[in-house]
Write an enzyme that holds these catalytic residues in place. Structure first.
Site, PDB file in Angstrom:
ATOM      1  N   GLY A 116       0.853  -1.186   0.000  1.00  4.40           N
ATOM      2  CA  GLY A 116       0.000   0.000   0.000  1.00  4.40           C
ATOM      3  C   GLY A 116       0.889   1.236   0.000  1.00  4.40           C
ATOM      4  N   ILE A 121       2.481   2.806   2.449  1.00  2.00           N
ATOM      5  CA  ILE A 121       3.727   2.723   3.229  1.00  2.00           C
ATOM      6  C   ILE A 121       4.719   1.785   2.540  1.00  2.00           C
ATOM      7  CG2 ILE A 121       4.752   2.066   5.450  1.00  2.00           C
ATOM      8  CD1 ILE A 121       2.026   2.924   6.733  1.00  2.00           C
ATOM      9  N   ARG A 168      -2.385  -8.400  -2.376  1.00  3.62           N
ATOM     10  CA  ARG A 168      -3.576  -9.023  -2.965  1.00  3.62           C
ATOM     11  C   ARG A 168      -3.722  -8.647  -4.442  1.00  3.62           C
ATOM     12  NH1 ARG A 168      -8.065  -7.605   1.367  1.00  3.62           N
ATOM     13  NH2 ARG A 168      -6.811  -5.745   1.154  1.00  3.62           N
ATOM     14  N   ARG A 209       1.830  -4.473  12.472  1.00  5.47           N
ATOM     15  CA  ARG A 209       1.202  -4.785  13.758  1.00  5.47           C
ATOM     16  C   ARG A 209       1.825  -6.068  14.280  1.00  5.47           C
ATOM     17  NH1 ARG A 209      -0.324  -0.326  13.916  1.00  5.47           N
ATOM     18  NH2 ARG A 209      -2.409   0.514  14.258  1.00  5.47           N
ATOM     19  N   GLU A 233       1.657  -6.113  22.723  1.00  2.99           N
ATOM     20  CA  GLU A 233       2.125  -4.782  23.079  1.00  2.99           C
ATOM     21  C   GLU A 233       1.391  -4.232  24.301  1.00  2.99           C
ATOM     22  OE1 GLU A 233       2.889  -2.929  19.198  1.00  2.99           O
ATOM     23  OE2 GLU A 233       2.376  -1.068  20.200  1.00  2.99           O
ATOM     24  N   HIS A 262       7.207   1.096  19.156  1.00  2.00           N
ATOM     25  CA  HIS A 262       6.093   1.537  18.288  1.00  2.00           C
ATOM     26  C   HIS A 262       6.210   3.035  17.962  1.00  2.00           C
ATOM     27  CE1 HIS A 262       1.718   0.434  17.001  1.00  2.00           C
ATOM     28  NE2 HIS A 262       2.246   1.325  16.186  1.00  2.00           N
ATOM     29  N   GLY A 277       6.619   4.236  14.736  1.00  3.83           N
ATOM     30  CA  GLY A 277       6.450   4.413  13.288  1.00  3.83           C
ATOM     31  C   GLY A 277       6.026   5.813  12.872  1.00  3.83           C
TER      32      GLY A 277
END
Ligand code: GLV
Length: 323
Positions: A160, A162, A182, A243, A272, A290, A292
């Site tokens: 996608g 990112i 996909r 994730r 997490e 985390h 990002g």
């Protein structure tokens, strides 16, 4: 006072940047939880009872209990691109709009994934720990040698925004790109990146670095399990900025210990904020908390997008970024 002349009420479930709070004030009366810890359920439910809009963070669970507490709710604006913390079907059933924050965090997250690639391949975490340990050291021809990324294949799982932004960065570092998605990316972008679409097994078996950039859902739960890790090359590195539960963390610890793969760079964890204790003992792993999207600009833009979604929905207009 009748509902018709009462201004809408907005509950912000966690701390967000001030400009977004200012935006929310243009849409109604704002109540905001102002501490870093997750809002206690009793406080949350008390506030939700009279709210028309909720701004949530990825640490807030929006489930049936949340929705039961909020009978007037019209929108849940999640300040994150991922929305696996939200029961979207339950929201839909009750006519509650759900929005997320795509786009605005693409560059920050791709930057961090690239940083993890360099940190793992160049052993930067180890080097930093060595200096901080106070141990004696001296430049050495064979000291802490890593591997270069040039001409290495980066396999991106989830192409996608990112994933594509990471591919552009990796190309600038001289890497070649394979991806698993996909649907194929546009011919134009595939041409620009010289990117080859592979099925997951082939990508795992042929990539020097595997980066996870897919959303988390039932379909991607433990996508990277023991079997997938055994398919990877024994010098390959796994990067996860998506994730935690996309990876079976116990299987990852085992793969790293047994030498089935060469290393890992992780920004997210299966449970997490807990981190598998086995990961903490391994030198060939870089662990981040985390981060990002953690830049001032990005977090401000994310919160503003969430706030503007609230403004639109409370004004009876379509949201900007519904999920
Ligand atoms: C961060 O993890 C996000 O989903 O925005």
């Amino acid at each position: 006072m009748s509902d018709a002349i009462t201004s809408p009420r907005i509950v912000v479930c966690g701390r967000i940047p001030a400009p977004a709070i200012d935006t929310l004030h243009t849409a109604g009366e704002v109540w905001a939880w102002d501490r870093d810890e997750v809002i206690p359920t009793d406080v949350r439910d008390w506030e939700l009872a009279t709210t028309d809009a909720a701004v949530t963070l990825l640490t807030d669970r929006v489930d049936a209990a949340f929705l039961d507490a909020a009978p007037r709710l019209r929108i849940v604006a999640n300040v994150a691109v991922g929305y696996n913390n939200i029961d979207v079907a339950a929201c839909r059933e009750r006519g509650v709009v759900v929005t997320n924050t795509p786009g605005v965090l693409t560059d920050a997250t791709a930057d961090l994934a690239m940083a993890l690639i360099l940190m793992t391949t160049r052993r930067l975490g180890e080097g930093e720990r060595l200096i901080r340990s106070g141990s004696a050291w001296q430049w050495g021809m064979f000291m802490m040698l890593g591997t270069g990324v040039q001409q290495r294949r980066l396999g991106i799982v989830g192409m996608g925004g990112i994933g594509t932004a990471l591919a552009r960065r990796a190309r600038a570092f001289g890497m070649t790109i394979a991806y698993h998605n996909r649907s194929p990316i546009s011919a134009e972008v595939a041409g620009e990146l010289d990117a080859e679409r592979l099925d997951l097994d082939e990508l795992l078996a042929t990539s020097d670095i595997v980066s996870l950039n897919c959303p988390y859902s039932e379909a991607t739960h433990h996508l990277i399990d023991g079997r997938a890790l055994r398919m990877m090359r024994d010098d390959a590195v796994l990067i996860n900025t998506a994730r935690g539960p996309v990876v079976d963390e116990a299987a990852l610890v085992n793969a790293l210990r047994e030498g089935f793969i060469g290393g890992a760079g992780l920004d997210v964890y299966e449970n997490e904020p807990e981190v598998h204790p086995g990961l903490l003992t391994l030198d060939n792993v870089v662990l981040l908390p985390h981060l990002g999207s953690a830049t001032v600009e990005t977090r401000t833009a994310m919160a503003q997008l969430a706030a503007h979604n609230v403004v639109e929905v409370l004004a009876g207009r379509a949201p900007i970024s519904a999920v």
